[in-house]
Design a protein around this motif. Structure first.
Motif, PDB file in Angstrom:
ATOM      1  N   TYR A  29       0.847  -1.197   0.000  1.00  0.00           N
ATOM      2  CA  TYR A  29       0.000   0.000   0.000  1.00  0.00           C
ATOM      3  C   TYR A  29       0.884   1.249   0.000  1.00  0.00           C
ATOM      4  N   LEU A  30       0.420   2.257  -0.745  1.00  0.00           N
ATOM      5  CA  LEU A  30       1.002   3.591  -0.671  1.00  0.00           C
ATOM      6  C   LEU A  30      -0.076   4.522  -0.127  1.00  0.00           C
ATOM      7  N   ILE A  31       0.295   5.321   0.883  1.00  0.00           N
ATOM      8  CA  ILE A  31      -0.654   6.268   1.465  1.00  0.00           C
ATOM      9  C   ILE A  31      -0.184   7.690   1.133  1.00  0.00           C
ATOM     10  N   LEU A  32      -1.074   8.468   0.563  1.00  0.00           N
ATOM     11  CA  LEU A  32      -0.788   9.887   0.319  1.00  0.00           C
ATOM     12  C   LEU A  32      -1.679  10.705   1.246  1.00  0.00           C
ATOM     13  N   GLU A  33      -1.073  11.295   2.278  1.00  0.00           N
ATOM     14  CA  GLU A  33      -1.816  12.158   3.208  1.00  0.00           C
ATOM     15  C   GLU A  33      -1.643  13.594   2.730  1.00  0.00           C
ATOM     16  N   GLY A  34      -2.759  14.314   2.564  1.00  0.00           N
ATOM     17  CA  GLY A  34      -2.629  15.660   2.041  1.00  0.00           C
ATOM     18  C   GLY A  34      -3.810  16.553   2.352  1.00  0.00           C
ATOM     19  N   LEU A  35      -4.284  16.497   3.596  1.00  0.00           N
ATOM     20  CA  LEU A  35      -5.494  17.260   3.904  1.00  0.00           C
ATOM     21  C   LEU A  35      -5.383  17.883   5.292  1.00  0.00           C
ATOM     22  N   ALA A  36      -5.392  19.219   5.329  1.00  0.00           N
ATOM     23  CA  ALA A  36      -5.381  19.936   6.603  1.00  0.00           C
ATOM     24  C   ALA A  36      -6.755  20.538   6.853  1.00  0.00           C
ATOM     25  N   GLU A  37      -6.961  21.030   8.076  1.00  0.00           N
ATOM     26  CA  GLU A  37      -8.273  21.564   8.449  1.00  0.00           C
ATOM     27  C   GLU A  37      -8.676  22.725   7.542  1.00  0.00           C
ATOM     28  N   ARG A  38      -7.749  23.668   7.316  1.00  0.00           N
ATOM     29  CA  ARG A  38      -8.078  24.821   6.487  1.00  0.00           C
ATOM     30  C   ARG A  38      -8.244  24.403   5.024  1.00  0.00           C
ATOM     31  N   THR A  39      -7.472  23.393   4.605  1.00  0.00           N
ATOM     32  CA  THR A  39      -7.544  22.941   3.214  1.00  0.00           C
ATOM     33  C   THR A  39      -8.942  22.489   2.853  1.00  0.00           C
ATOM     34  N   ILE A  40      -9.585  21.756   3.749  1.00  0.00           N
ATOM     35  CA  ILE A  40     -10.890  21.203   3.400  1.00  0.00           C
ATOM     36  C   ILE A  40     -11.951  22.300   3.370  1.00  0.00           C
ATOM     37  N   ALA A  41     -11.799  23.338   4.181  1.00  0.00           N
ATOM     38  CA  ALA A  41     -12.742  24.462   4.116  1.00  0.00           C
ATOM     39  C   ALA A  41     -12.619  25.178   2.768  1.00  0.00           C
ATOM     40  N   LEU A  42     -11.388  25.398   2.323  1.00  0.00           N
ATOM     41  CA  LEU A  42     -11.178  26.030   1.014  1.00  0.00           C
ATOM     42  C   LEU A  42     -11.739  25.147  -0.095  1.00  0.00           C
ATOM     43  N   SER A  43     -11.573  23.832   0.050  1.00  0.00           N
ATOM     44  CA  SER A  43     -12.079  22.902  -0.962  1.00  0.00           C
ATOM     45  C   SER A  43     -13.611  22.908  -0.996  1.00  0.00           C
ATOM     46  N   GLN A  44     -14.233  23.042   0.181  1.00  0.00           N
ATOM     47  CA  GLN A  44     -15.699  23.120   0.214  1.00  0.00           C
ATOM     48  C   GLN A  44     -16.190  24.342  -0.553  1.00  0.00           C
ATOM     49  N   ARG A  45     -15.466  25.447  -0.415  1.00  0.00           N
ATOM     50  CA  ARG A  45     -15.856  26.658  -1.130  1.00  0.00           C
ATOM     51  C   ARG A  45     -15.697  26.464  -2.646  1.00  0.00           C
ATOM     52  N   GLN A  46     -14.631  25.781  -3.064  1.00  0.00           N
ATOM     53  CA  GLN A  46     -14.447  25.492  -4.493  1.00  0.00           C
ATOM     54  C   GLN A  46     -15.585  24.629  -5.019  1.00  0.00           C
ATOM     55  N   LYS A  47     -15.990  23.651  -4.223  1.00  0.00           N
ATOM     56  CA  LYS A  47     -17.061  22.735  -4.635  1.00  0.00           C
ATOM     57  C   LYS A  47     -18.375  23.474  -4.825  1.00  0.00           C
ATOM     58  N   ARG A  48     -18.645  24.487  -3.967  1.00  0.00           N
ATOM     59  CA  ARG A  48     -19.884  25.255  -4.100  1.00  0.00           C
ATOM     60  C   ARG A  48     -19.900  26.017  -5.429  1.00  0.00           C
ATOM     61  N   ILE A  49     -18.729  26.467  -5.852  1.00  0.00           N
ATOM     62  CA  ILE A  49     -18.641  27.225  -7.104  1.00  0.00           C
ATOM     63  C   ILE A  49     -18.730  26.291  -8.304  1.00  0.00           C
ATOM     64  N   ASN A  50     -18.059  25.137  -8.201  1.00  0.00           N
ATOM     65  CA  ASN A  50     -18.044  24.168  -9.302  1.00  0.00           C
ATOM     66  C   ASN A  50     -18.143  22.760  -8.723  1.00  0.00           C
ATOM     67  N   PRO A  51     -19.256  22.052  -8.935  1.00  0.00           N
ATOM     68  CA  PRO A  51     -19.449  20.711  -8.352  1.00  0.00           C
ATOM     69  C   PRO A  51     -18.421  19.680  -8.813  1.00  0.00           C
ATOM     70  N   ASP A  52     -17.648  20.000  -9.858  1.00  0.00           N
ATOM     71  CA  ASP A  52     -16.622  19.070 -10.319  1.00  0.00           C
ATOM     72  C   ASP A  52     -15.266  19.332  -9.666  1.00  0.00           C
ATOM     73  N   LEU A  53     -15.198  20.331  -8.804  1.00  0.00           N
ATOM     74  CA  LEU A  53     -13.943  20.642  -8.094  1.00  0.00           C
ATOM     75  C   LEU A  53     -14.117  20.341  -6.604  1.00  0.00           C
ATOM     76  N   GLY A  54     -13.140  20.788  -5.817  1.00  0.00           N
ATOM     77  CA  GLY A  54     -13.215  20.549  -4.379  1.00  0.00           C
ATOM     78  C   GLY A  54     -12.293  19.446  -3.905  1.00  0.00           C
ATOM     79  N   PHE A  55     -11.421  18.950  -4.813  1.00  0.00           N
ATOM     80  CA  PHE A  55     -10.414  17.962  -4.396  1.00  0.00           C
ATOM     81  C   PHE A  55      -9.037  18.593  -4.504  1.00  0.00           C
ATOM     82  N   ASN A  56      -8.017  17.893  -4.037  1.00  0.00           N
ATOM     83  CA  ASN A  56      -6.652  18.426  -3.982  1.00  0.00           C
ATOM     84  C   ASN A  56      -6.170  18.863  -5.358  1.00  0.00           C
ATOM     85  N   GLU A  57      -5.564  20.052  -5.412  1.00  0.00           N
ATOM     86  CA  GLU A  57      -5.146  20.623  -6.693  1.00  0.00           C
ATOM     87  C   GLU A  57      -4.062  19.790  -7.387  1.00  0.00           C
TER      88      GLU A  57
END
Length: 443
Positions: A29-57
């Motif tokens: 298994y390979l694990i890629l950890e890449g999510l902080a508390e502030r990151t997910i809030a910013l991603s939620q805002r991206q998702k509201r603007i575009n339902p196809d976004l909201g994941f790690n850049e």
């Protein structure tokens, strides 16, 4: 023996060590950890603007790099790079695979978004104020545990993409799945949580962040290798890194990481158990090889931590530099001027001399810097007030001490992060397996 590699420790981590682990680490298994508390809030805002976004850049770029090697070496990938939108992330991964002519199964883990279930009268952990005082809320994501990932593992997915999952749980899930550990065997879960915690920051346990050229030298940090854990059925783990890579794995690097962000080693609360690291033993058994065993745990909490993101205002910043034998005096004079000119603003204005007093808030041992950089910052309720900070710093060019230069000013919206707790019975998770263009629900 189960082998897990840690490919990233945060969203912007280097990806080259992850590829090396897949191609040369003989890992399962390979694990890629890449999510902080502030990151997910910013991603939620991206998702509201575009339902196809909201994941790690970086998701698409990383999948393009890793996918051929993951499939050819039969390495399964687990990552929380789905952020606010694991379903869209899974679709993007399938899209990339199709473009590359590759066939893979992708599962998305759903259920951490609890914004619609949030009790406005729930108490915020950090301030003891009700949640309703933190408006407008942008996100509310519960920390899911390993059990949320297990259906996706059982589905046979090659890649599992999640949103908010506790970092150690990303590593614990494949241990439970591989050895079929009982989810009430808290001794094993505590030991597995320790292994996950040691791996979750990737390069930190192999010498990154640890290194100090005077007190704790580490060779070849430029080619820092990332960690591999070989895990036995009883939870005993051997930590190492790829031969020939830079960095070091020894008792000191492991102990530093064990204590990283841990307030009480006897009661490390996770969604899976309350882990007790105080009984663990750490033993160097060879070069860059450390044996870890003996951690244990207790029954898991009845509530899950929920991270809340909210609009907190606007950060106004301004910086200017002074150099020369009187740099400190001119920097301090500029600070005094700004304190008076900005005196009518909120008391939250913070003024620092970077290079002199910004980190330890006081001169240390008579050290006198040849150059200093004045930084002024304030969290403001409106963008207009935040803009004023930078303007006043810029005005120092001709309205302040001699020789100021290199002004930079900036305004940005601030996402505040606090947390609360929610009864775990209110939170349900499941996984969706994407094969081709169709979804199949698991659990």
């Amino acid at each position: 023996m189960l082998k897990i590699g840690a490919g990233t420790g945060f969203a912007g981590d280097r990806i080259e060590p992850a590829l090396a682990l897949v191609e040369n680490g003989n890992i399962d298994y390979l694990i890629l950890e890449g999510l902080a508390e502030r990151t997910i809030a910013l991603s939620q805002r991206q998702k509201r603007i575009n339902p196809d976004l909201g994941f790690n850049e970086y998701l698409e770029e990383r999948i393009r790099l890793l996918l051929p090697s993951l499939l050819s070496h039969n390495v399964r990938l687990i990552t929380n790079m789905g952020a606010a939108n694991p379903m869209a992330a899974a679709r993007k991964i399938q899209e990339v695979a199709k473009e590359m002519g590759l066939d893979c199964k992708v599962a998305a883990v759903i259920g951490d978004d609890v914004l619609s279930k949030l009790n406005p009268h729930a108490i915020v952990h950090e301030t003891q104020k009700p949640v309703e005082e933190y408006t407008p809320l942008i996100s509310a994501n519960a920390y899911l545990g390993a059990e949320a990932i297990l259906p996706a593992l059982e589905s046979g997915a090659d890649i599992i993409v999640t949103g908010r999952v506790a970092d150690p749980s990303l590593f614990l899930a494949p241990m439970i799945h591989h050895y079929q550990w009982e989810q009430t065997n808290y001794q094993l879960l505590g030991q597995g949580t320790l292994i996950g915690h040691l791996l979750e920051c990737a390069g930190q346990v192999t010498g990154g962040y640890f290194a100090d050229p005077i007190y704790k030298p580490v060779d070849r940090l430029d080619d820092l290798g990332f960690p591999i854990a070989s895990i036995m059925e009883d939870g005993t783990a051997i930590l190492t890194k790829l031969p020939g890579t830079g960095g070091v794995v020894n008792a000191m690097t492991v102990k530093e990481q064990l204590l990283y962000e841990v307030h009480d080693p006897t009661s490390y609360l996770t969604p899976d158990c309350v882990a007790d690291f105080s009984t663990a033993t750490i033993e160097e058994i060879g070069p860059d090889t450390v044996k870890v065993q003996g951690a244990t745990g207790r029954k898991r909490p009845d509530t899950l931590k929920v991270s809340l993101g909210y609009h907190a205002g606007y950060l106004g910043e301004g910086e200017i530099s002074y150099a020369g034998s009187t740099a400190t005096e001119r920097g301090q004079l500029a600070a005094d001027i700004l304190e008076k000119r900005l005196g009518g603003m909120d008391d939250e204005v913070k003024i620092d001399l970077i290079g002199s007093t910004s980190l330890h808030h006081g001169e240390q041992g008579g050290f006198r810097p040849y150059e200093v950089r004045l930084r002024v910052a304030s969290l403001c309720p409106s963008r207009k007030e935040a803009v004023r900070i930078g303007h006043e710093v810029e005005a120092l060019y001709t309205n302040g001490p001699a020789g100021g230069g290199g002004v930079r000013k900036r305004v940005e919206e601030v996402i505040g992060v606090v947390s609360t707790f929610m009864d775990r019975s209110l939170i349900t998770s499941h996984s969706e397996l994407l094969e081709g263009s169709s979804w199949q629900q698991s659990n």
